[in-house]
Scaffold this motif. Structure first.
Motif, PDB file in Angstrom:
ATOM      1  N   GLY A 167       0.407   2.624   8.773  1.00  0.00           N
ATOM      2  CA  GLY A 167       1.243   1.658   8.461  1.00  0.00           C
ATOM      3  C   GLY A 167       1.729   0.796   9.684  1.00  0.00           C
ATOM      4  O   GLY A 167       1.628  -0.284  10.031  1.00  0.00           O
ATOM      5  N   LYS A 168       2.317   1.723  10.702  1.00  0.00           N
ATOM      6  CA  LYS A 168       2.915   1.173  11.774  1.00  0.00           C
ATOM      7  C   LYS A 168       1.928   0.695  12.699  1.00  0.00           C
ATOM      8  O   LYS A 168       2.185  -0.351  13.237  1.00  0.00           O
ATOM      9  CB  LYS A 168       3.754   2.454  12.577  1.00  0.00           C
ATOM     10  N   GLU A 169       0.796   1.335  12.903  1.00  0.00           N
ATOM     11  CA  GLU A 169      -0.336   0.990  13.771  1.00  0.00           C
ATOM     12  C   GLU A 169      -0.891  -0.390  13.352  1.00  0.00           C
ATOM     13  O   GLU A 169      -1.163  -1.030  14.081  1.00  0.00           O
ATOM     14  CB  GLU A 169      -1.252   1.993  13.982  1.00  0.00           C
ATOM     15  N   ALA A 170      -1.068  -0.370  11.757  1.00  0.00           N
ATOM     16  CA  ALA A 170      -1.691  -1.697  11.500  1.00  0.00           C
ATOM     17  C   ALA A 170      -0.740  -2.869  11.759  1.00  0.00           C
ATOM     18  O   ALA A 170      -1.276  -4.017  12.158  1.00  0.00           O
ATOM     19  CB  ALA A 170      -1.569  -1.492   9.848  1.00  0.00           C
ATOM     20  N   GLY A 171       0.582  -2.543  11.728  1.00  0.00           N
ATOM     21  CA  GLY A 171       1.411  -3.922  12.126  1.00  0.00           C
ATOM     22  C   GLY A 171       1.267  -4.154  13.521  1.00  0.00           C
ATOM     23  O   GLY A 171       1.454  -5.283  13.962  1.00  0.00           O
ATOM     24  N   ALA A 172       1.205  -2.966  14.209  1.00  0.00           N
ATOM     25  CA  ALA A 172       1.056  -3.263  15.979  1.00  0.00           C
ATOM     26  C   ALA A 172      -0.234  -4.075  16.315  1.00  0.00           C
ATOM     27  O   ALA A 172      -0.299  -4.689  17.068  1.00  0.00           O
ATOM     28  CB  ALA A 172       1.223  -1.992  16.638  1.00  0.00           C
ATOM     29  N   LEU A 173      -1.197  -3.803  15.488  1.00  0.00           N
ATOM     30  CA  LEU A 173      -2.586  -4.310  15.950  1.00  0.00           C
ATOM     31  C   LEU A 173      -2.643  -5.737  14.963  1.00  0.00           C
ATOM     32  O   LEU A 173      -3.730  -6.369  15.254  1.00  0.00           O
ATOM     33  CB  LEU A 173      -3.653  -3.260  15.135  1.00  0.00           C
ATOM     34  N   GLU A 174      -1.663  -5.990  14.412  1.00  0.00           N
ATOM     35  CA  GLU A 174      -1.410  -7.440  13.893  1.00  0.00           C
ATOM     36  C   GLU A 174      -2.695  -7.624  12.482  1.00  0.00           C
ATOM     37  O   GLU A 174      -3.615  -8.523  12.652  1.00  0.00           O
ATOM     38  CB  GLU A 174      -1.418  -8.419  14.681  1.00  0.00           C
ATOM     39  N   LEU A 175      -2.780  -6.640  11.724  1.00  0.00           N
ATOM     40  CA  LEU A 175      -4.044  -6.668  10.863  1.00  0.00           C
ATOM     41  C   LEU A 175      -3.813  -7.602   9.703  1.00  0.00           C
ATOM     42  O   LEU A 175      -4.702  -7.809   8.997  1.00  0.00           O
ATOM     43  CB  LEU A 175      -4.514  -5.219  10.454  1.00  0.00           C
ATOM     44  N   GLN A 176      -2.561  -8.239   9.831  1.00  0.00           N
ATOM     45  CA  GLN A 176      -2.255  -9.152   8.886  1.00  0.00           C
ATOM     46  C   GLN A 176      -2.957 -10.349   9.376  1.00  0.00           C
ATOM     47  O   GLN A 176      -3.037 -10.605  10.425  1.00  0.00           O
ATOM     48  CB  GLN A 176      -0.754  -9.364   8.670  1.00  0.00           C
ATOM     49  N   ARG A 177      -3.473 -11.264   8.181  1.00  0.00           N
ATOM     50  CA  ARG A 177      -3.677 -12.459   8.463  1.00  0.00           C
ATOM     51  C   ARG A 177      -2.804 -13.521   8.748  1.00  0.00           C
ATOM     52  O   ARG A 177      -1.715 -13.421   8.332  1.00  0.00           O
ATOM     53  CB  ARG A 177      -4.801 -13.173   7.315  1.00  0.00           C
ATOM     54  N   MET A 178      -2.991 -14.321   9.618  1.00  0.00           N
ATOM     55  CA  MET A 178      -2.052 -15.537   9.896  1.00  0.00           C
ATOM     56  C   MET A 178      -2.421 -16.854   9.370  1.00  0.00           C
ATOM     57  O   MET A 178      -3.422 -17.109   9.266  1.00  0.00           O
ATOM     58  CB  MET A 178      -2.005 -15.554  11.537  1.00  0.00           C
ATOM     59  N   GLY A 218     -11.933   2.966   1.883  1.00  0.00           N
ATOM     60  CA  GLY A 218     -13.042   2.267   1.454  1.00  0.00           C
ATOM     61  C   GLY A 218     -12.755   0.692   0.748  1.00  0.00           C
ATOM     62  O   GLY A 218     -11.943  -0.095   1.514  1.00  0.00           O
ATOM     63  N   GLY A 219     -13.192   0.504  -0.391  1.00  0.00           N
ATOM     64  CA  GLY A 219     -12.918  -0.957  -0.672  1.00  0.00           C
ATOM     65  C   GLY A 219     -11.538  -1.283  -1.121  1.00  0.00           C
ATOM     66  O   GLY A 219     -11.075  -2.313  -1.287  1.00  0.00           O
ATOM     67  N   GLY A 220     -10.631  -0.210  -1.463  1.00  0.00           N
ATOM     68  CA  GLY A 220      -9.417  -0.364  -1.559  1.00  0.00           C
ATOM     69  C   GLY A 220      -8.442  -0.799  -0.138  1.00  0.00           C
ATOM     70  O   GLY A 220      -7.808  -1.874  -0.047  1.00  0.00           O
ATOM     71  N   PHE A 221      -9.062  -0.425   0.894  1.00  0.00           N
ATOM     72  CA  PHE A 221      -8.795  -0.837   2.084  1.00  0.00           C
ATOM     73  C   PHE A 221      -9.045  -2.074   2.414  1.00  0.00           C
ATOM     74  O   PHE A 221      -8.090  -2.811   2.952  1.00  0.00           O
ATOM     75  CB  PHE A 221      -9.021   0.352   3.229  1.00  0.00           C
ATOM     76  N   GLU A 222     -10.209  -2.230   2.178  1.00  0.00           N
ATOM     77  CA  GLU A 222     -10.613  -3.904   2.253  1.00  0.00           C
ATOM     78  C   GLU A 222     -10.080  -4.853   1.481  1.00  0.00           C
ATOM     79  O   GLU A 222      -9.724  -5.806   1.858  1.00  0.00           O
ATOM     80  CB  GLU A 222     -11.964  -3.726   2.195  1.00  0.00           C
ATOM     81  N   LEU A 223      -9.613  -4.398   0.457  1.00  0.00           N
ATOM     82  CA  LEU A 223      -8.670  -5.263  -0.344  1.00  0.00           C
ATOM     83  C   LEU A 223      -7.469  -5.513   0.249  1.00  0.00           C
ATOM     84  O   LEU A 223      -7.110  -6.731   0.227  1.00  0.00           O
ATOM     85  CB  LEU A 223      -8.582  -4.648  -1.916  1.00  0.00           C
ATOM     86  N   ALA A 224      -6.813  -4.667   0.860  1.00  0.00           N
ATOM     87  CA  ALA A 224      -5.492  -4.777   1.361  1.00  0.00           C
ATOM     88  C   ALA A 224      -5.766  -5.712   2.669  1.00  0.00           C
ATOM     89  O   ALA A 224      -5.030  -6.595   2.749  1.00  0.00           O
ATOM     90  CB  ALA A 224      -5.065  -3.474   1.887  1.00  0.00           C
ATOM     91  N   LEU A 225      -6.773  -5.327   3.319  1.00  0.00           N
ATOM     92  CA  LEU A 225      -6.902  -6.580   4.456  1.00  0.00           C
ATOM     93  C   LEU A 225      -7.435  -7.925   4.070  1.00  0.00           C
ATOM     94  O   LEU A 225      -7.379  -8.923   4.833  1.00  0.00           O
ATOM     95  CB  LEU A 225      -8.248  -6.173   5.085  1.00  0.00           C
ATOM     96  N   ALA A 226      -7.978  -8.128   2.531  1.00  0.00           N
ATOM     97  CA  ALA A 226      -8.098  -9.580   2.354  1.00  0.00           C
ATOM     98  C   ALA A 226      -6.814 -10.261   2.117  1.00  0.00           C
ATOM     99  O   ALA A 226      -6.691 -11.502   1.942  1.00  0.00           O
ATOM    100  CB  ALA A 226      -8.823  -9.561   0.893  1.00  0.00           C
ATOM    101  N   VAL A 263       0.918  -1.370  -0.013  1.00  0.00           N
ATOM    102  CA  VAL A 263      -0.016   0.000  -0.100  1.00  0.00           C
ATOM    103  C   VAL A 263       0.957   1.272   0.230  1.00  0.00           C
ATOM    104  O   VAL A 263       1.927   1.395   0.938  1.00  0.00           O
ATOM    105  CB  VAL A 263      -1.022   0.130   1.199  1.00  0.00           C
ATOM    106  N   ARG A 264       0.644   1.970  -1.103  1.00  0.00           N
ATOM    107  CA  ARG A 264       1.254   3.261  -0.919  1.00  0.00           C
ATOM    108  C   ARG A 264       0.216   4.384  -1.112  1.00  0.00           C
ATOM    109  O   ARG A 264      -0.940   4.107  -1.907  1.00  0.00           O
ATOM    110  CB  ARG A 264       2.467   3.507  -2.007  1.00  0.00           C
TER     111      ARG A 264
END
Length: 176
Positions: A165-176, A105-113, A99-100
């Motif tokens: 981006g830093k907070e997303a990493g801290a919140l572990e928004l990545q899927r495991m 909206g749907g772009g954020f939701e795509l990143a979360l997928a 993400v840059r």
């Protein structure tokens, strides 16, 4: 002209949002994304990167196409977009959203997928949508709740705070 394409570089596949500068989710988006994901699934790549051309990942839905559409059209559009995001989630290889710029909206939701999200900033879809008195419709709240907890998802939904981006990493928004 396709707004999304699949490319490969050795064992790395790329799904490229190719409608700069805003890479909006238009009427062609869901079908083009499903085709690209299908091409990726049939290849022997070992990792898939979802990225964009231009300065922004995606501004989300192309709302200028929506006036005059009835509620059933919108429901079908949302179902198609959700199906394309689920296709990414179902891949048996790691997926990374690079993400840059802006991911609304749907772009954020795509990143979360994707399994992992990386980038300097990752403004949340809920930031914009809650301020516009509507809710994310392609699974952002559910994906945030699954990864970071229901309380945090509720906070982002109600307060409309952007997620760095830093907070997303801290919140572990990545899927495991």
């Amino acid at each position: 002209m396709t707004t999304i394409r699949f490319e490969r570089d050795g064992a790395i596949g790329n799904i490229v949002l190719a409608n700069p500068p805003f890479n909006r989710l238009d009427l062609r988006f869901a079908e083009a994304l499903r085709v690209a994901v299908h091409q990726a699934s049939e290849s022997d790549i070992r990792c898939l990167v979802v990225r964009s051309e231009g300065p922004h990942f995606s501004f989300g839905g192309e709302v200028r196409e929506w006036p005059g559409k009835d509620v059933n059209w919108f429901r079908t559009f949302v179902a198609d977009v959700n199906a394309s995001y689920r296709a990414i989630e179902m891949l048996k290889i790691p997926t990374v959203a690079v993400v840059r710029g802006i991911a609304f909206g749907g772009g954020f939701e795509l990143a979360l997928a994707c399994d992992f999200c990386c980038g300097r900033t990752m403004p949340s879809s809920v930031a914009w949508k809650s301020r516009q008195r509507c809710w994310p419709v392609a699974g952002a709240l559910q994906r945030i709740a699954e990864r970071a907890g229901r309380a945090r998802a509720s906070r982002f939904a109600m307060l409309g705070e952007p997620i760095s981006g830093k907070e997303a990493g801290a919140l572990e928004l990545q899927r495991m």
